[in-house]
Write an enzyme that holds these catalytic residues in place. Structure first.
Site, PDB file in Angstrom:
ATOM      1  N   ASP A  65      62.389  57.737  81.528  1.00 56.74           N
ATOM      2  CA  ASP A  65      61.709  56.347  81.106  1.00 56.74           C
ATOM      3  C   ASP A  65      60.432  55.765  81.051  1.00 56.74           C
ATOM      4  OD1 ASP A  65      63.229  53.858  80.454  1.00 56.74           O
ATOM      5  OD2 ASP A  65      63.003  53.112  82.996  1.00 56.74           O
ATOM      6  N   TYR A  67      56.593  54.054  82.465  1.00 64.00           N
ATOM      7  CA  TYR A  67      56.889  53.199  83.766  1.00 64.00           C
ATOM      8  C   TYR A  67      56.737  51.944  83.399  1.00 64.00           C
ATOM      9  CZ  TYR A  67      54.521  57.945  85.529  1.00 64.00           C
ATOM     10  OH  TYR A  67      54.475  59.312  85.888  1.00 64.00           O
ATOM     11  N   HIS A 187      63.676  67.157  89.948  1.00 62.21           N
ATOM     12  CA  HIS A 187      62.132  65.959  89.658  1.00 62.21           C
ATOM     13  C   HIS A 187      61.448  65.612  90.645  1.00 62.21           C
ATOM     14  CE1 HIS A 187      60.862  62.123  88.085  1.00 62.21           C
ATOM     15  NE2 HIS A 187      61.617  62.789  87.057  1.00 62.21           N
TER      16      HIS A 187
END
Length: 220
Positions: A65, A67, A187
């Protein structure tokens, strides 16, 4: 449908732009930009493609996604404009680059320099409402970016896929590990970075692979 995206990618993805889901997505996005604060700015939605020509493509990094903070998103996953403080995930990426390759932590979080060397910095969702994470998820972007990954997997081999986190790993699962280099880790967010992102040595491993098939390494 007329889409402002680099010509080589436009030809590659032409069929997607004519599909019903993309027309619905476009209508949703137009409405959102007209009525809300949306990041990145409209001219940067397809910037990851504009900065990384298809024929130069060597590495794919998948984010989730954009920021959603003021002035952060610039159209490349994990990247911010010059002068913008590093978000935590980007800070951790630069720390791993430094530990892995010895390159100093840069003064700018702008990853244009990676994109211009053939690193596609692809978010799964290309737009977001200000301060509302994942607010544009589920409206069609994921279908489009799945098609991007599929087009790369079908037409290219010898690509390094850096898949950080379960989401990226699912999205990149179409890539053939026999014909490409698939690098997986958790991540780089502060929640998971110590569970295997630090010490993964993805950046040096990517360059070792590129050299092994006669391609130029990336200057990280």
């Amino acid at each position: 449908m007329e889409v402002k995206i680099a010509q080589d990618w436009k030809e590659l993805l032409a069929e997607e732009f004519e599909k019903p889901y993309f027309a619905q997505l476009t209508e949703f996005i137009r409405q959102e930009y007209a009525t809300r604060r949306i990041y990145p700015r409209g001219s940067n939605i397809f910037r990851a493609f504009d900065k990384c020509p298809f024929d130069k493509l060597r590495v794919v990094i998948i984010g989730q996604d954009p920021y959603h903070g003021e002035g952060q998103a610039n159209g490349l996953c994990f990247s911010v404009a010059d002068g913008v403080p590093f978000p935590p995930s980007l800070q951790n990426i630069f720390q791993e680059v430094a530990d892995d390759t010895g390159a100093p932590v840069p003064t700018s979080g702008n990853l244009d320099r990676w994109a211009e060397q053939g690193v596609l910095l692809l978010n799964a969702v290309l737009t977001v409402r200000a301060h509302e994470a994942a607010s544009h998820a589920g409206h069609g972007w994921e279908t489009f970016t799945d098609a991007v990954v599929r087009a790369i997997a079908q037409r290219k081999q010898g690509i390094v896929y850096m898949l950080w986190g379960n989401y990226a790993q699912r999205k990149g699962a179409i890539a053939d590990p026999q014909r490409n280099c698939i690098l997986k880790a958790v991540h780089p967010s502060p929640l998971s970075v110590y569970r295997g992102f630090f010490g993964s040595k993805h950046f040096s491993r990517a360059n070792e692979y590129l050299r092994s098939i006669g391609k130029e390494p990336i200057v990280w």
